[in-house]
Scaffold this motif. Structure first.
Motif, mmCIF file in Angstrom:
data_model
loop_
_atom_site.group_PDB
_atom_site.id
_atom_site.type_symbol
_atom_site.label_atom_id
_atom_site.label_comp_id
_atom_site.label_asym_id
_atom_site.label_seq_id
_atom_site.Cartn_x
_atom_site.Cartn_y
_atom_site.Cartn_z
ATOM 1 N N ILE A 1 -40.105 59.387 18.142
ATOM 2 C CA ILE A 1 -40.422 59.071 19.546
ATOM 3 C C ILE A 1 -39.613 57.823 19.906
ATOM 4 N N LYS A 2 -38.899 57.927 21.026
ATOM 5 C CA LYS A 2 -37.988 56.837 21.395
ATOM 6 C C LYS A 2 -38.556 55.932 22.486
ATOM 7 N N ALA A 3 -38.428 54.626 22.270
ATOM 8 C CA ALA A 3 -38.689 53.641 23.327
ATOM 9 C C ALA A 3 -37.318 53.317 23.922
ATOM 10 N N GLY B 1 -32.068 65.277 28.331
ATOM 11 C CA GLY B 1 -32.256 65.138 29.777
ATOM 12 C C GLY B 1 -32.429 66.447 30.516
ATOM 13 N N GLY B 2 -32.795 66.288 31.789
ATOM 14 C CA GLY B 2 -32.914 67.450 32.669
ATOM 15 C C GLY B 2 -34.241 68.161 32.579
ATOM 16 N N ALA B 3 -35.117 67.706 31.687
ATOM 17 C CA ALA B 3 -36.401 68.392 31.525
ATOM 18 C C ALA B 3 -37.365 67.983 32.646
ATOM 19 N N GLU B 4 -37.265 66.731 33.066
ATOM 20 C CA GLU B 4 -38.120 66.150 34.122
ATOM 21 C C GLU B 4 -39.597 66.383 33.796
ATOM 22 N N VAL B 5 -40.296 67.213 34.605
ATOM 23 C CA VAL B 5 -41.678 67.583 34.251
ATOM 24 C C VAL B 5 -41.771 69.091 34.417
HETATM 25 O O1 V47 Z 1 -32.649 64.095 33.234
HETATM 26 C C1 V47 Z 1 -32.660 60.493 36.702
HETATM 27 C C2 V47 Z 1 -33.468 60.830 34.329
HETATM 28 C C3 V47 Z 1 -32.218 61.774 32.717
HETATM 29 C C4 V47 Z 1 -33.791 58.719 37.192
HETATM 30 O O2 V47 Z 1 -31.697 62.233 24.624
HETATM 31 C C5 V47 Z 1 -34.029 59.017 35.862
HETATM 32 O O3 V47 Z 1 -31.606 60.305 23.620
HETATM 33 C C6 V47 Z 1 -35.428 57.245 35.661
HETATM 34 O O4 V47 Z 1 -32.025 62.281 29.560
HETATM 35 N N1 V47 Z 1 -35.256 56.902 36.947
HETATM 36 C C7 V47 Z 1 -30.909 61.654 31.967
HETATM 37 N N2 V47 Z 1 -34.835 58.294 35.079
HETATM 38 C C8 V47 Z 1 -31.003 60.629 30.853
HETATM 39 C C9 V47 Z 1 -31.582 61.178 29.592
HETATM 40 C C10 V47 Z 1 -31.592 60.378 28.343
HETATM 41 C C11 V47 Z 1 -31.538 59.001 28.388
HETATM 42 C C12 V47 Z 1 -31.539 58.292 27.205
HETATM 43 C C13 V47 Z 1 -31.581 58.912 25.987
HETATM 44 C C14 V47 Z 1 -31.639 60.301 25.955
HETATM 45 C C15 V47 Z 1 -31.646 60.990 24.649
HETATM 46 C C16 V47 Z 1 -31.644 61.035 27.133
HETATM 47 O O5 V47 Z 1 -32.402 60.591 33.471
HETATM 48 C C17 V47 Z 1 -32.378 62.848 33.752
HETATM 49 C C18 V47 Z 1 -33.558 62.334 34.529
HETATM 50 O O6 V47 Z 1 -34.752 62.757 33.936
HETATM 51 N N3 V47 Z 1 -33.332 60.129 35.611
HETATM 52 N N4 V47 Z 1 -32.928 59.618 37.705
HETATM 53 C C19 V47 Z 1 -34.444 57.592 37.748
HETATM 54 N N5 V47 Z 1 -34.270 57.252 39.020
#
Ligand code: V47
Length: 365
Positions: A291-293, A179-183
């Motif tokens: 690649i994860k769904a 997480g936290g990568a966004e774009v």
């Molecule tokens: O960085 C925040 C995203 C991420 C919203 O590594 C949103 O296996 C959608 O990274 N709509 C955290 N997404 C979650 C994440 C993650 C989730 C599942 C598996 C893994 C893994 C990692 O959630 C944040 C952000 O990009 N996020 N708000 C939103 N409204």
């Protein structure tokens, strides 16, 4: 070559895919722009089956979000409470132990622990968090802390990140989520998450994590204000880092859920979009094993289809995902039973294979 690929004008990309040649930035743009999703999916499925055959990986996991207090104020996020907001919470080590109690007799392999950036939390808090989980579930791997949280933890520790990572590993950290990568676009960063670690910062932390011997995932949040060009650059940037560190296990495209965010006017992503993101990720990220769904964001129904569009991983049982749709309405499932998950994958015509957080296979016996 399937007729669908030739008809879509993708014979040259098919040629590259067959030879295992790397796709370019321009190829990425074409894959986003071509109307025929089936052609893109067919290409991605070739790669998926070459790498993982019929296997679909899953994990019995649960999520814990230790605090919702966050000072980053990202416009796409519905989870955070500003410091001082009465909705804010912090889970103490005892709360974590209590949270895990209902699962004491359940087989769980991975605990996914992430949260907001709460400036009040001291270094010891993070170590205690890991120790608390380990004390009650020494059998479970802890996948915790995004690159953003790790930068914050190093800040409050007042120590180099490399030393902090050693401490976290000693306390029980097994790997890091994506997480936290966004774009990775300065424009999107400025517009949506300007207070957060910048894109180069995310890369620097990821590099350090991999240098410390920890594996991680990578994500991309799509379906908001990003452009196709920004998405292709994001994927190629991550591919470059993977060439360098080989530390990424899995790429997770995250569909933006606008509900209760500052971007509520943006429509939810469609099935077409979700499948295309998965397929293009599989095709461009030739050096990513998985690649994860993530069925939570795209629905279990689309996740089934995604297993034929490039995805070889379906995350897992999940057990309460609070980052989005914390209210857990009926249309937003937050947990799948083990049997349900197996049935979902099998019905899709794939073979479910249980893994742990590090993709070691779990012995079915
Ligand atoms: O960085 C925040 C995203 C991420 C919203 O590594 C949103 O296996 C959608 O990274 N709509 C955290 N997404 C979650 C994440 C993650 C989730 C599942 C598996 C893994 C893994 C990692 O959630 C944040 C952000 O990009 N996020 N708000 C939103 N409204």
């Amino acid at each position: 070559m399937e007729a669908v690929i030739a008809r879509a004008g993708l014979a040259d990309i098919y040629g590259k895919v067959e030879k295992g040649e790397r796709l370019s930035y321009e190829d990425g743009l074409r894959l986003y722009r071509i109307p025929d999703l089936t052609a893109v999916g067919t290409l991605a499925n070739h790669v998926r089956e070459r790498m993982s055959e019929d296997t679909t990986y899953y994990v019995r996991n649960l999520h814990i979000n230790y605090t919702n207090i966050c000072n980053k104020l990202c416009k796409f996020c519905s989870f955070y409470a500003k410091p001082g907001d009465p909705r804010g919470y912090v889970l103490a080590a005892d709360d974590i132990v209590a949270r895990l109690d209902p699962y004491r007799d359940q087989e769980i392999r991975e605990i996914h622990m992430v949260a907001g950036i709460n400036p009040k939390l001291p270094y010891q808090y993070y170590l205690d968090l890991l120790s608390a989980v380990r004390s009650v579930r020494p059998d479970v791997q802890i996948k915790a802390f995004t690159m953003i949280e790790l930068a914050q933890i190093a800040r409050v520790a007042k120590k180099p990140l490399a030393d902090v990572l050693e401490d976290l590993k000693d306390a029980g950290l097994a790997c890091c989520p994506g997480g936290g990568a966004e774009v990775f676009s300065d424009r999107v960063h400025e517009e949506l998450f300007r207070a957060k670690l910048d894109n180069e910062g995310w890369f620097e932390v990821a590099r350090e994590v991999h240098r410390a011997g920890l594996k991680s995932n990578a994500t991309m949040l799509y379906g908001h204000i990003e452009t196709v060009e920004e998405k292709v650059k994001h994927l190629l940037h991550i591919r470059e880092l993977q060439d360098e560190t080989k530390g990424f296990l899995c790429f997770v495209p995250l569909a933006f859920d606008p509900a209760s965010t500052e971007l509520e006017h943006i429509p939810v992503t469609t099935g077409q979009q979700n499948l295309r993101e998965i397929a293009i990720a599989r095709l461009l990220l030739d050096n990513f094993p998985h690649i994860k769904a993530f069925w939570i964001m795209i629905t279990p129904q689309i996740a089934q289809l995604a297993l034929w569009y490039g995805a070889d991983d379906i995350d897992g049982t999940v057990n309460h995902y609070e980052i989005t749709h914390a209210l857990g309405t009926a249309s937003h499932r937050q947990v799948l039973g083990h049997d349900e998950l197996l049935a979902l994958v099998s019905e899709a015509g794939r073979v479910p294979v249980e893994r742990d957080a590090l993709y070691n296979l779990v012995d079915a016996a």
